[in-house]
Motif scaffolding. Structure first.
Motif, PDB file in Angstrom:
ATOM      1  N   LEU A 120       0.828  -1.209   0.000  1.00  0.00           N
ATOM      2  CA  LEU A 120       0.000   0.000   0.000  1.00  0.00           C
ATOM      3  C   LEU A 120       0.864   1.261   0.000  1.00  0.00           C
ATOM      4  O   LEU A 120       0.541   2.247  -0.680  1.00  0.00           O
ATOM      5  CB  LEU A 120      -0.930  -0.006   1.211  1.00  0.00           C
ATOM      6  CG  LEU A 120      -2.061  -1.046   1.189  1.00  0.00           C
ATOM      7  CD1 LEU A 120      -2.842  -1.020   2.493  1.00  0.00           C
ATOM      8  CD2 LEU A 120      -2.993  -0.804  -0.001  1.00  0.00           C
ATOM      9  N   LEU A 121       1.950   1.240   0.768  1.00  0.00           N
ATOM     10  CA  LEU A 121       2.857   2.388   0.770  1.00  0.00           C
ATOM     11  C   LEU A 121       3.442   2.621  -0.619  1.00  0.00           C
ATOM     12  O   LEU A 121       3.502   3.756  -1.103  1.00  0.00           O
ATOM     13  CB  LEU A 121       3.985   2.174   1.783  1.00  0.00           C
ATOM     14  CG  LEU A 121       3.634   2.387   3.254  1.00  0.00           C
ATOM     15  CD1 LEU A 121       4.823   2.025   4.143  1.00  0.00           C
ATOM     16  CD2 LEU A 121       3.225   3.845   3.506  1.00  0.00           C
ATOM     17  N   ILE A 122       3.887   1.538  -1.260  1.00  0.00           N
ATOM     18  CA  ILE A 122       4.443   1.654  -2.601  1.00  0.00           C
ATOM     19  C   ILE A 122       3.391   2.209  -3.563  1.00  0.00           C
ATOM     20  O   ILE A 122       3.674   3.081  -4.387  1.00  0.00           O
ATOM     21  CB  ILE A 122       4.940   0.280  -3.106  1.00  0.00           C
ATOM     22  CG1 ILE A 122       6.107  -0.233  -2.249  1.00  0.00           C
ATOM     23  CG2 ILE A 122       5.346   0.344  -4.571  1.00  0.00           C
ATOM     24  CD1 ILE A 122       7.363   0.577  -2.337  1.00  0.00           C
ATOM     25  N   PHE A 123       2.155   1.711  -3.442  1.00  0.00           N
ATOM     26  CA  PHE A 123       1.081   2.151  -4.344  1.00  0.00           C
ATOM     27  C   PHE A 123       0.782   3.642  -4.176  1.00  0.00           C
ATOM     28  O   PHE A 123       0.447   4.327  -5.143  1.00  0.00           O
ATOM     29  CB  PHE A 123      -0.186   1.334  -4.084  1.00  0.00           C
ATOM     30  CG  PHE A 123      -1.279   1.586  -5.082  1.00  0.00           C
ATOM     31  CD1 PHE A 123      -1.273   0.943  -6.316  1.00  0.00           C
ATOM     32  CD2 PHE A 123      -2.312   2.477  -4.802  1.00  0.00           C
ATOM     33  CE1 PHE A 123      -2.282   1.185  -7.248  1.00  0.00           C
ATOM     34  CE2 PHE A 123      -3.318   2.716  -5.723  1.00  0.00           C
ATOM     35  CZ  PHE A 123      -3.308   2.068  -6.951  1.00  0.00           C
TER      36      PHE A 123
ATOM     37  N   SER B 204       6.856  10.091  -9.361  1.00  0.00           N
ATOM     38  CA  SER B 204       8.239  10.561  -9.531  1.00  0.00           C
ATOM     39  C   SER B 204       9.179   9.856  -8.564  1.00  0.00           C
ATOM     40  O   SER B 204      10.317   9.529  -8.912  1.00  0.00           O
ATOM     41  CB  SER B 204       8.308  12.074  -9.319  1.00  0.00           C
ATOM     42  OG  SER B 204       7.841  12.415  -8.014  1.00  0.00           O
ATOM     43  N   TRP B 205       8.720   9.608  -7.338  1.00  0.00           N
ATOM     44  CA  TRP B 205       9.529   8.874  -6.365  1.00  0.00           C
ATOM     45  C   TRP B 205       9.754   7.442  -6.821  1.00  0.00           C
ATOM     46  O   TRP B 205      10.869   6.913  -6.738  1.00  0.00           O
ATOM     47  CB  TRP B 205       8.833   8.857  -4.997  1.00  0.00           C
ATOM     48  CG  TRP B 205       8.782  10.173  -4.297  1.00  0.00           C
ATOM     49  CD1 TRP B 205       9.024  11.411  -4.832  1.00  0.00           C
ATOM     50  CD2 TRP B 205       8.451  10.387  -2.919  1.00  0.00           C
ATOM     51  NE1 TRP B 205       8.851  12.381  -3.889  1.00  0.00           N
ATOM     52  CE2 TRP B 205       8.496  11.787  -2.704  1.00  0.00           C
ATOM     53  CE3 TRP B 205       8.090   9.546  -1.879  1.00  0.00           C
ATOM     54  CZ2 TRP B 205       8.226  12.346  -1.465  1.00  0.00           C
ATOM     55  CZ3 TRP B 205       7.818  10.098  -0.638  1.00  0.00           C
ATOM     56  CH2 TRP B 205       7.884  11.480  -0.440  1.00  0.00           C
TER      57      TRP B 205
ATOM     58  N   TYR C  53      12.204   7.254  -9.728  1.00  0.00           N
ATOM     59  CA  TYR C  53      13.567   7.569  -9.297  1.00  0.00           C
ATOM     60  C   TYR C  53      14.160   6.451  -8.449  1.00  0.00           C
ATOM     61  O   TYR C  53      15.250   5.952  -8.721  1.00  0.00           O
ATOM     62  CB  TYR C  53      13.569   8.881  -8.516  1.00  0.00           C
ATOM     63  CG  TYR C  53      14.933   9.257  -7.973  1.00  0.00           C
ATOM     64  CD1 TYR C  53      15.894   9.830  -8.803  1.00  0.00           C
ATOM     65  CD2 TYR C  53      15.248   9.044  -6.628  1.00  0.00           C
ATOM     66  CE1 TYR C  53      17.143  10.172  -8.305  1.00  0.00           C
ATOM     67  CE2 TYR C  53      16.494   9.387  -6.127  1.00  0.00           C
ATOM     68  CZ  TYR C  53      17.435   9.953  -6.968  1.00  0.00           C
ATOM     69  OH  TYR C  53      18.669  10.288  -6.470  1.00  0.00           O
ATOM     70  N   TYR C  54      13.432   6.037  -7.423  1.00  0.00           N
ATOM     71  CA  TYR C  54      13.985   5.074  -6.467  1.00  0.00           C
ATOM     72  C   TYR C  54      14.007   3.652  -7.008  1.00  0.00           C
ATOM     73  O   TYR C  54      14.886   2.861  -6.663  1.00  0.00           O
ATOM     74  CB  TYR C  54      13.212   5.129  -5.143  1.00  0.00           C
ATOM     75  CG  TYR C  54      13.528   6.371  -4.348  1.00  0.00           C
ATOM     76  CD1 TYR C  54      14.773   6.532  -3.747  1.00  0.00           C
ATOM     77  CD2 TYR C  54      12.593   7.404  -4.225  1.00  0.00           C
ATOM     78  CE1 TYR C  54      15.066   7.684  -3.036  1.00  0.00           C
ATOM     79  CE2 TYR C  54      12.893   8.552  -3.523  1.00  0.00           C
ATOM     80  CZ  TYR C  54      14.130   8.688  -2.916  1.00  0.00           C
ATOM     81  OH  TYR C  54      14.437   9.832  -2.216  1.00  0.00           O
ATOM     82  N   TRP C  55      13.043   3.296  -7.870  1.00  0.00           N
ATOM     83  CA  TRP C  55      13.060   1.948  -8.426  1.00  0.00           C
ATOM     84  C   TRP C  55      14.260   1.764  -9.343  1.00  0.00           C
ATOM     85  O   TRP C  55      14.930   0.733  -9.326  1.00  0.00           O
ATOM     86  CB  TRP C  55      11.768   1.679  -9.186  1.00  0.00           C
ATOM     87  CG  TRP C  55      11.724   0.342  -9.880  1.00  0.00           C
ATOM     88  CD1 TRP C  55      11.540   0.098 -11.205  1.00  0.00           C
ATOM     89  CD2 TRP C  55      11.832  -0.959  -9.274  1.00  0.00           C
ATOM     90  NE1 TRP C  55      11.538  -1.240 -11.467  1.00  0.00           N
ATOM     91  CE2 TRP C  55      11.715  -1.912 -10.296  1.00  0.00           C
ATOM     92  CE3 TRP C  55      12.029  -1.398  -7.963  1.00  0.00           C
ATOM     93  CZ2 TRP C  55      11.786  -3.296 -10.058  1.00  0.00           C
ATOM     94  CZ3 TRP C  55      12.096  -2.765  -7.728  1.00  0.00           C
ATOM     95  CH2 TRP C  55      11.974  -3.685  -8.759  1.00  0.00           C
ATOM     96  N   GLU C  56      14.563   2.793 -10.138  1.00  0.00           N
ATOM     97  CA  GLU C  56      15.719   2.710 -11.030  1.00  0.00           C
ATOM     98  C   GLU C  56      17.013   2.566 -10.237  1.00  0.00           C
ATOM     99  O   GLU C  56      17.913   1.825 -10.615  1.00  0.00           O
ATOM    100  CB  GLU C  56      15.771   3.961 -11.915  1.00  0.00           C
ATOM    101  CG  GLU C  56      16.909   3.946 -12.928  1.00  0.00           C
ATOM    102  CD  GLU C  56      16.907   5.175 -13.821  1.00  0.00           C
ATOM    103  OE1 GLU C  56      17.935   5.422 -14.463  1.00  0.00           O
ATOM    104  OE2 GLU C  56      15.889   5.885 -13.867  1.00  0.00           O
ATOM    105  N   LYS C  57      17.092   3.270  -9.103  1.00  0.00           N
ATOM    106  CA  LYS C  57      18.322   3.263  -8.325  1.00  0.00           C
ATOM    107  C   LYS C  57      18.398   2.116  -7.322  1.00  0.00           C
ATOM    108  O   LYS C  57      19.475   1.604  -7.028  1.00  0.00           O
ATOM    109  CB  LYS C  57      18.475   4.599  -7.577  1.00  0.00           C
ATOM    110  CG  LYS C  57      18.845   5.765  -8.469  1.00  0.00           C
ATOM    111  CD  LYS C  57      19.147   6.990  -7.645  1.00  0.00           C
ATOM    112  CE  LYS C  57      19.712   8.102  -8.515  1.00  0.00           C
ATOM    113  NZ  LYS C  57      21.018   7.791  -9.089  1.00  0.00           N
ATOM    114  N   TRP C  58      17.230   1.730  -6.769  1.00  0.00           N
ATOM    115  CA  TRP C  58      17.239   0.800  -5.646  1.00  0.00           C
ATOM    116  C   TRP C  58      16.489  -0.500  -5.883  1.00  0.00           C
ATOM    117  O   TRP C  58      16.490  -1.380  -5.006  1.00  0.00           O
ATOM    118  CB  TRP C  58      16.637   1.491  -4.401  1.00  0.00           C
ATOM    119  CG  TRP C  58      17.428   2.673  -3.970  1.00  0.00           C
ATOM    120  CD1 TRP C  58      17.150   3.988  -4.215  1.00  0.00           C
ATOM    121  CD2 TRP C  58      18.652   2.664  -3.224  1.00  0.00           C
ATOM    122  NE1 TRP C  58      18.115   4.795  -3.673  1.00  0.00           N
ATOM    123  CE2 TRP C  58      19.047   4.009  -3.056  1.00  0.00           C
ATOM    124  CE3 TRP C  58      19.444   1.648  -2.684  1.00  0.00           C
ATOM    125  CZ2 TRP C  58      20.209   4.359  -2.367  1.00  0.00           C
ATOM    126  CZ3 TRP C  58      20.599   1.995  -2.001  1.00  0.00           C
ATOM    127  CH2 TRP C  58      20.962   3.337  -1.852  1.00  0.00           C
ATOM    128  N   GLY C  59      15.862  -0.672  -7.049  1.00  0.00           N
ATOM    129  CA  GLY C  59      15.088  -1.878  -7.305  1.00  0.00           C
ATOM    130  C   GLY C  59      15.907  -3.153  -7.194  1.00  0.00           C
ATOM    131  O   GLY C  59      15.496  -4.127  -6.553  1.00  0.00           O
TER     132      GLY C  59
END
Length: 200
Positions: free
Chosen positions: A73-76, A81-82, A85-91
């Protein structure tokens, strides 16, 4: 305590990974929840089938299911934009954390049931990669574990060490956890691949 820590770490990491892939593939709200839960618990279900644990034992993990749903739910709800950004860097880092935590947890499960080290290796591989395989198949992607990329090898290595008597004290297991995450990220950074053949 060790078991609970690994379960929580792996559940959060894989639930987030599944939810992020679902968003990337433009799944609806229900699809995001289903993919997140399948990623978080699919590997454990496969492991249970292989080592003789009743499949319905998953319903005893109600706290972990709620943690997974909360994570999804938090991810959804995160701004797009977050997420981008964060999936590309931290996925990949989230995926490595889930791989390591669940591989160790799966190997401990098999070892404490008295199975041989081969079973610990298989349990580690299935717990660590099963959820990712299910996630990728549902998202119509090639499963990472079945490609040239070094992925399941790190889970199997954790299973082998635990199956051969690696210390099960928390500091030792945390060291193994960090090592598997590090090796996974290192293999991504330098493009390590398993040998393969082309027939065309």
């Amino acid at each position: 305590m060790t078991w609970e820590i690994l379960n929580i770490i792996g559940t959060i990491a894989f639930a987030a990974s599944g939810a992020l892939v679902a968003l990337e593939e433009e799944f609806d709200f229900l699809g995001v929840i289903v993919l997140g839960l399948a990623t978080a618990f699919g590997g454990g279900i496969i492991r249970n089938l292989l080592i003789g644990v009743p499949v319905d034992s998953i319903w005893e993990q109600d706290v972990l299911i709620m943690i997974a749903i909360g994570t999804i739910l938090l991810i959804f709800l995160f701004p797009a934009s977050w997420i981008n950004y964060y999936w590309e860097k931290w996925g990949s880092f989230f995926d490595a954390i889930g791989l390591s935590a669940f591989a160790i947890q799966g190997a401990l499960f098999a070892e404490q049931m008295g199975h041989p080290f081969i079973a610990a290796m298989v349990a580690a591989a299935m717990t660590g990669t099963g959820g990712g395989i299910i996630r990728d198949m549902l998202a119509r992607r090639k499963p990472t574990v079945l490609q040239k990329e070094v992925y399941a090898v790190w889970a199997m290595m954790a299973g082998l060490l635990i199956g051969l008597g690696y210390p099960q004290k928390l500091p030792a297991l945390m060291l193994l956890f960090v090592t598997i995450v590090f090796l996974r990220m290192l293999s991504l950074r330098y493009g390590w691949k398993l040998s393969y053949r082309k027939i065309h």
